[in-house]
Structures are given as C-alpha cells and as structure tokens.
Motif scaffolding. Sequence first.
Motif, PDB file in Angstrom:
ATOM      1  N   TRP A   1      23.664 -25.647  -5.132  1.00 50.44           N
ATOM      2  CA  TRP A   1      22.471 -25.834  -5.942  1.00 50.44           C
ATOM      3  C   TRP A   1      22.360 -24.681  -6.927  1.00 50.44           C
ATOM      4  O   TRP A   1      22.971 -23.634  -6.736  1.00 50.44           O
ATOM      5  CB  TRP A   1      21.216 -25.934  -5.073  1.00 50.44           C
ATOM      6  N   THR A   2      21.588 -24.903  -7.979  1.00 52.20           N
ATOM      7  CA  THR A   2      21.362 -23.873  -8.992  1.00 52.20           C
ATOM      8  C   THR A   2      19.868 -23.805  -9.290  1.00 52.20           C
ATOM      9  O   THR A   2      19.114 -24.724  -8.952  1.00 52.20           O
ATOM     10  CB  THR A   2      22.125 -24.190 -10.291  1.00 52.20           C
TER      11      THR A   2
ATOM     12  N   ARG B   1      17.098 -23.090 -12.486  1.00 53.44           N
ATOM     13  CA  ARG B   1      16.923 -22.998 -13.951  1.00 53.44           C
ATOM     14  C   ARG B   1      15.450 -23.133 -14.290  1.00 53.44           C
ATOM     15  O   ARG B   1      14.649 -23.565 -13.475  1.00 53.44           O
ATOM     16  CB  ARG B   1      17.743 -24.073 -14.662  1.00 53.44           C
TER      17      ARG B   1
END
Length: 146
Positions: free
Chosen positions: A4-5, A7
């Motif tokens: 996962w990231t 932002r």
Amino acid sequence: MDDWTIRRAVPEDAAALTACFARAYAPHAHLPDLPPVTRGIGDDIANHYVWLAERGDEVLGGAVLVIGPGSAKLSNICVDPGAARNGIGRALLRLIEAEARAWGAQAVTLTTHAEMEETRRFYDHLGWRETGRSGNRVYMEKSLPG
C-alpha cells in the motif's frame, strides 16, 4: 514489504474515503456522543491536509490534519478493519506529525472517545498523552521535538 502507499487526497477521493471512515467506525457506531466522523470529508479535502492509504484503487485508511495559527489537530483518522495491523495507522500518524512539525507546530492534538480503549492504548504506545476529559471526550497531545 507493504503493498500500500500513502498520498494526498484529491476531491475525487471523497466518496471512497468517506466509505473507508464508515467501515472503520462501524464497530463504534453504538457509542454515545460519537461525532459524525463521515460528514464533510469532501470539505476536509478542500480545506485541510488529508491523506489516504491505498492499495490499487482500494482506500485502506485516511487522516485529516487541521493546521491553525500555532496549532495542529488530528481531526480524523481511520484504518479499514480489513487492513488493520499492517502499519497503516502508524504510518499515517508519522506523516501527520511530520507535516505539523513542518508547519512549526510544537505539538499535535486529537480528541477520541472514552470507550475506544484500544485506540487510546495505541496512541499511548506511540507517545501521545492524555491532557483532559469532558464527558466521553478524551483529549490527547503529542509533543513534536524540533
């Protein structure tokens, strides 16, 4: 390795992020005096600092930071129950703290619910301290060393 990231949220994320907050807070919906945690996510994205954790198109968590003159408040944070215990909450909090520090805040504050004991223990473990209570509201703060 995390899949996962994180932002910054954009206006088009409002519906998916609102749904994530709804899933995260669903187990606590019975609590008295729980504020409307899913209301105004679109306004938050437009007016504050909002981040989301995602895997592909799936929103796994989010956090809202409100910066004011000399202050920083974690207004809302969530992790989807299906994504819990993957470091998302910890990563969102680190990001909130770094952003608040970058804005010159000496501390970040938050308000949680007295009956959300696991959540309070999590904050305690990460260095937050309780600063007061009012009814079911528990006020917490984390100092941000320079």
